[in-house]
Design a protein around this motif. Structure first.
Motif: not given
Length: 186
Positions: A66-88
């Motif tokens: 999982v660690n090797a997989f995460t390092q290889q494909f880190a750029s494919s992770r969706k940005p995490q949404k935060h509660a403050g994003d709801l105001y937009r």
């Protein structure tokens, strides 16, 4: 399970895989090996080629994989949404309350942690200032998002009814004799 090809969120893929593997009954000492060996069957394209390129015996545990997989494909992770994003999220000029509500709720479920007051306030602020629902929620604030949604559902019903009625030709103001006379002329 959808195969991971490197273009979707790797974190979601690992989470789904772990959930699937929990349902498989394995003896404790072979569980780790099964987790590692089975993971390749959930990959395709570049992700599968990456797994095949790993050096023999370079992975000892599923956590290593999982660690090797995460390092290889880190750029494919969706940005995490935060509660403050709801105001937009704001209601579009020609967007119905129902459409806005659906869009808001789709975004809200993507937020991992969101307190009730933030969700309630962001929803209210996203509405048109001149909408009756905005006015109602401002005058009578809700203390839960569920209560907010109950009021929104009522407003959506009213809005849909008004739109449906606008499509029906009105006979108000026309006497029955005038309607009969007009129908007789055709």
């Amino acid at each position: 399970m959808t195969l991971f090809d490197g273009t979707t969120d790797h974190f979601d893929h690992v989470s789904q895989y772990k959930q699937k593997m929990i349902t498989v009954t394995t003896i404790g000492h072979v569980k780790e090996a099964c987790m590692c060996k089975g993971f390749g069957s959930t990959l395709s394209g570049p992700a599968l080629r990456w797994l095949g390129s790993l050096l023999n015996r370079s992975i000892s545990t599923f956590d290593d994989l999982v660690n090797a997989f995460t390092q290889q494909f880190a750029s494919s992770r969706k940005p995490q949404k935060h509660a403050g994003d709801l105001y937009r999220i704001v209601q579009g000029a020609n967007e119905t309350i129902g459409e806005f509500n659906t869009r808001f709720n789709n975004e809200k479920v993507a937020v991992r942690e969101c307190d009730v007051s933030t969700a309630v306030e962001a929803f209210r602020r996203g509405l048109h200032n001149d909408s009756d629902l905005y006015k109602l929620l401002t005058m009578h604030p809700c203390h839960s998002f569920e209560a907010d949604q109950e009021k929104a559902t009522s407003a959506i019903r009213l809005e849909e009814d008004m739109l449906a009625r606008a499509c029906i030709p009105s006979t108000l103001g026309i006497s029955s004799t005038s309607a009969i006379e007009k129908s007789g002329r055709k």
